[in-house]
Design a protein around this motif. Structure first.
Motif, PDB file in Angstrom:
ATOM      1  N   ASN A  48     -41.663  19.053  -3.561  1.00  0.00           N
ATOM      2  CA  ASN A  48     -41.846  19.039  -2.302  1.00  0.00           C
ATOM      3  C   ASN A  48     -42.045  17.728  -1.535  1.00  0.00           C
ATOM      4  OD1 ASN A  48     -43.386  19.754   0.717  1.00  0.00           O
ATOM      5  ND2 ASN A  48     -41.267  20.811   0.568  1.00  0.00           N
ATOM      6  N   LYS A  49     -41.859  17.034  -0.540  1.00  0.00           N
ATOM      7  CA  LYS A  49     -42.907  15.885   0.412  1.00  0.00           C
ATOM      8  C   LYS A  49     -43.359  15.854   0.984  1.00  0.00           C
ATOM      9  CE  LYS A  49     -37.756  13.726   0.791  1.00  0.00           C
ATOM     10  NZ  LYS A  49     -37.159  14.171  -0.787  1.00  0.00           N
ATOM     11  N   GLU A  50     -43.076  17.213   1.861  1.00  0.00           N
ATOM     12  CA  GLU A  50     -44.600  17.317   1.790  1.00  0.00           C
ATOM     13  C   GLU A  50     -45.625  17.668   0.760  1.00  0.00           C
ATOM     14  OE1 GLU A  50     -41.477  18.361   5.100  1.00  0.00           O
ATOM     15  OE2 GLU A  50     -42.047  19.146   2.922  1.00  0.00           O
ATOM     16  N   VAL A  51     -45.728  18.452  -0.108  1.00  0.00           N
ATOM     17  CA  VAL A  51     -46.879  18.537  -1.048  1.00  0.00           C
ATOM     18  C   VAL A  51     -47.022  17.428  -1.677  1.00  0.00           C
ATOM     19  CG1 VAL A  51     -47.508  19.716  -2.850  1.00  0.00           C
ATOM     20  CG2 VAL A  51     -45.853  21.309  -1.350  1.00  0.00           C
ATOM     21  N   ALA A  52     -46.645  16.191  -2.409  1.00  0.00           N
ATOM     22  CA  ALA A  52     -45.618  15.590  -1.774  1.00  0.00           C
ATOM     23  C   ALA A  52     -47.338  14.115  -1.751  1.00  0.00           C
ATOM     24  CB  ALA A  52     -45.238  14.766  -2.660  1.00  0.00           C
ATOM     25  N   ASN A  53     -47.044  14.583  -0.462  1.00  0.00           N
ATOM     26  CA  ASN A  53     -47.236  14.145   0.662  1.00  0.00           C
ATOM     27  C   ASN A  53     -49.311  14.348   0.730  1.00  0.00           C
ATOM     28  OD1 ASN A  53     -47.910  12.001   3.217  1.00  0.00           O
ATOM     29  ND2 ASN A  53     -48.552  13.291   3.823  1.00  0.00           N
ATOM     30  N   VAL A  54     -49.684  15.280   0.365  1.00  0.00           N
ATOM     31  CA  VAL A  54     -50.550  16.189   0.430  1.00  0.00           C
ATOM     32  C   VAL A  54     -51.339  15.421  -0.644  1.00  0.00           C
ATOM     33  CG1 VAL A  54     -52.721  18.130   0.301  1.00  0.00           C
ATOM     34  CG2 VAL A  54     -50.730  17.759   1.541  1.00  0.00           C
ATOM     35  N   ILE A  55     -51.590  15.567  -1.779  1.00  0.00           N
ATOM     36  CA  ILE A  55     -51.364  14.808  -2.961  1.00  0.00           C
ATOM     37  C   ILE A  55     -51.536  13.112  -3.080  1.00  0.00           C
ATOM     38  CG2 ILE A  55     -51.533  14.055  -5.437  1.00  0.00           C
ATOM     39  CD1 ILE A  55     -49.669  17.197  -5.198  1.00  0.00           C
ATOM     40  N   SER A  56     -50.867  12.856  -2.884  1.00  0.00           N
ATOM     41  CA  SER A  56     -50.688  11.358  -2.649  1.00  0.00           C
ATOM     42  C   SER A  56     -52.044  11.151  -1.753  1.00  0.00           C
ATOM     43  CB  SER A  56     -49.337  10.521  -2.526  1.00  0.00           C
ATOM     44  OG  SER A  56     -49.027  10.916  -1.012  1.00  0.00           O
ATOM     45  N   SER A  57     -51.374  11.081  -0.654  1.00  0.00           N
ATOM     46  CA  SER A  57     -53.144  11.028   0.646  1.00  0.00           C
ATOM     47  C   SER A  57     -54.419  11.006   0.551  1.00  0.00           C
ATOM     48  CB  SER A  57     -53.014  11.461   1.944  1.00  0.00           C
ATOM     49  OG  SER A  57     -51.487  11.127   2.802  1.00  0.00           O
ATOM     50  N   SER A  58     -54.917  12.125  -0.650  1.00  0.00           N
ATOM     51  CA  SER A  58     -55.960  12.569  -1.279  1.00  0.00           C
ATOM     52  C   SER A  58     -56.186  11.698  -2.345  1.00  0.00           C
ATOM     53  CB  SER A  58     -55.697  14.046  -2.220  1.00  0.00           C
ATOM     54  OG  SER A  58     -55.721  14.942  -0.957  1.00  0.00           O
ATOM     55  N   CYS A  59     -55.414  10.653  -3.021  1.00  0.00           N
ATOM     56  CA  CYS A  59     -55.226   9.936  -4.020  1.00  0.00           C
ATOM     57  C   CYS A  59     -55.869   8.550  -3.500  1.00  0.00           C
ATOM     58  CB  CYS A  59     -54.166   9.562  -4.928  1.00  0.00           C
ATOM     59  SG  CYS A  59     -54.217  11.050  -6.468  1.00  0.00           S
ATOM     60  N   GLY A  60     -55.238   8.452  -2.307  1.00  0.00           N
ATOM     61  CA  GLY A  60     -55.208   6.963  -1.396  1.00  0.00           C
ATOM     62  C   GLY A  60     -57.035   6.930  -0.459  1.00  0.00           C
ATOM     63  N   LEU A  61     -57.157   8.486  -0.100  1.00  0.00           N
ATOM     64  CA  LEU A  61     -58.530   8.213  -0.049  1.00  0.00           C
ATOM     65  C   LEU A  61     -59.876   7.993  -0.799  1.00  0.00           C
ATOM     66  CD1 LEU A  61     -57.815  12.079   1.877  1.00  0.00           C
ATOM     67  CD2 LEU A  61     -57.972   9.899   3.369  1.00  0.00           C
ATOM     68  N   ILE A  62     -59.937   9.119  -1.612  1.00  0.00           N
ATOM     69  CA  ILE A  62     -60.460   8.342  -3.031  1.00  0.00           C
ATOM     70  C   ILE A  62     -60.444   7.867  -3.393  1.00  0.00           C
ATOM     71  CG2 ILE A  62     -61.568   8.872  -5.300  1.00  0.00           C
ATOM     72  CD1 ILE A  62     -59.905  11.986  -4.806  1.00  0.00           C
ATOM     73  N   ASN A  63     -59.447   6.542  -3.502  1.00  0.00           N
ATOM     74  CA  ASN A  63     -60.176   5.043  -3.697  1.00  0.00           C
ATOM     75  C   ASN A  63     -60.529   4.892  -3.089  1.00  0.00           C
ATOM     76  OD1 ASN A  63     -58.380   2.650  -4.943  1.00  0.00           O
ATOM     77  ND2 ASN A  63     -57.586   2.565  -2.500  1.00  0.00           N
ATOM     78  N   ASN A  64     -59.767   4.667  -1.496  1.00  0.00           N
ATOM     79  CA  ASN A  64     -60.108   3.747  -0.297  1.00  0.00           C
ATOM     80  C   ASN A  64     -62.154   4.037   0.370  1.00  0.00           C
ATOM     81  OD1 ASN A  64     -58.334   2.851  -0.076  1.00  0.00           O
ATOM     82  ND2 ASN A  64     -57.349   3.615   1.565  1.00  0.00           N
ATOM     83  N   PHE A  65     -62.103   5.552  -0.556  1.00  0.00           N
ATOM     84  CA  PHE A  65     -63.185   5.855  -0.253  1.00  0.00           C
ATOM     85  C   PHE A  65     -64.416   5.091  -0.356  1.00  0.00           C
ATOM     86  CE2 PHE A  65     -67.916   7.921  -1.187  1.00  0.00           C
ATOM     87  CZ  PHE A  65     -68.330   7.969   0.077  1.00  0.00           C
ATOM     88  N   PHE A  66     -63.990   4.786  -1.535  1.00  0.00           N
ATOM     89  CA  PHE A  66     -65.328   3.647  -2.537  1.00  0.00           C
ATOM     90  C   PHE A  66     -65.512   2.661  -2.833  1.00  0.00           C
ATOM     91  CE2 PHE A  66     -64.922   8.095  -5.405  1.00  0.00           C
ATOM     92  CZ  PHE A  66     -66.524   8.612  -5.449  1.00  0.00           C
ATOM     93  N   TRP A  67     -64.208   1.921  -1.808  1.00  0.00           N
ATOM     94  CA  TRP A  67     -63.593   0.793  -1.845  1.00  0.00           C
ATOM     95  C   TRP A  67     -64.410   0.732  -0.632  1.00  0.00           C
ATOM     96  CZ3 TRP A  67     -63.148  -3.273  -4.288  1.00  0.00           C
ATOM     97  CH2 TRP A  67     -62.230  -3.223  -6.415  1.00  0.00           C
ATOM     98  N   ASN A  68     -64.478   1.358   0.366  1.00  0.00           N
ATOM     99  CA  ASN A  68     -65.118   0.990   1.962  1.00  0.00           C
ATOM    100  C   ASN A  68     -66.947   1.292   1.928  1.00  0.00           C
ATOM    101  OD1 ASN A  68     -63.462   0.652   4.251  1.00  0.00           O
ATOM    102  ND2 ASN A  68     -62.010   2.394   3.642  1.00  0.00           N
ATOM    103  N   SER A  69     -67.113   2.165   1.337  1.00  0.00           N
ATOM    104  CA  SER A  69     -68.193   2.473   1.050  1.00  0.00           C
ATOM    105  C   SER A  69     -69.261   1.003  -0.137  1.00  0.00           C
ATOM    106  CB  SER A  69     -68.652   3.847   0.313  1.00  0.00           C
ATOM    107  OG  SER A  69     -68.391   4.745  -0.064  1.00  0.00           O
ATOM    108  N   PHE A  70     -68.545   0.391  -0.892  1.00  0.00           N
ATOM    109  CA  PHE A  70     -69.623  -0.674  -1.823  1.00  0.00           C
ATOM    110  C   PHE A  70     -68.732  -1.570  -1.142  1.00  0.00           C
ATOM    111  CE2 PHE A  70     -69.552   3.416  -3.844  1.00  0.00           C
ATOM    112  CZ  PHE A  70     -70.967   3.334  -4.991  1.00  0.00           C
ATOM    113  N   ALA A  71     -67.802  -1.777  -0.481  1.00  0.00           N
ATOM    114  CA  ALA A  71     -67.036  -3.382  -0.564  1.00  0.00           C
ATOM    115  C   ALA A  71     -67.537  -3.456   1.231  1.00  0.00           C
ATOM    116  CB  ALA A  71     -65.669  -3.485  -1.071  1.00  0.00           C
TER     117      ALA A  71
END
Length: 138
Positions: A48-71
């Motif tokens: 389902n597109k809405e479910v996929a969006n929640v999961i994919s957004s979470s993956c992007g958020l986790i990635n971005n948090f670490f890059w923003n924190s450290f870099a």
């Protein structure tokens, strides 16, 4: 004294601009993660597109948090608290993108990647200002 204050104000605005540019570049990495996971889940697995969006957004958020924190913002203290704040801000905007997908894709039959891209850009701008003021405040 006035000249020094003007110089400091210019320097701050320059640093803010640099942070915004870095935030955008990190955002592109997050978009690659987000859109990659979203595409795989929706097109390959038929999730389902809405479910996929929640999961994919979470993956992007986790990635971005670490890059923003450290870099970008260069904050390494209170990482769990900062992560929770960052993730919550991100999930609020994920709700916005999910509602956009539901309305424009599910109900109005628009292209899902175009809708996701536009809503993600708007969400990213909102996230930058909230995260700069709240999450990554030193």
């Amino acid at each position: 004294m006035i000249m020094i204050k003007e110089y400091i104000d210019k320097l701050r605005s320059y640093q803010d601009l640099i942070q915004l540019i870095k935030y955008g570049m990190i955002g592109v990495l997050g978009l690659i993660v987000d859109f990659g996971v979203y595409s795989i889940f929706t097109f390959e697995f038929g999730i389902n597109k809405e479910v996929a969006n929640v999961i994919s957004s979470s993956c992007g958020l986790i990635n971005n948090f670490f890059w923003n924190s450290f870099a970008n913002f260069k904050v390494r203290d209170h990482l769990w608290r900062r992560f929770i704040e960052y993730y919550l801000v991100g999930q609020i905007t994920t709700v916005m993108t999910t509602i956009s997908i539901f309305i424009f894709v599910t109900l109005l039959k628009q292209d899902s990647l175009v809708v996701k891209m536009i809503s993600t850009i708007v969400a990213t701008l909102i996230q930058f200002f909230v995260n700069k003021i709240v999450t990554f405040k030193k």
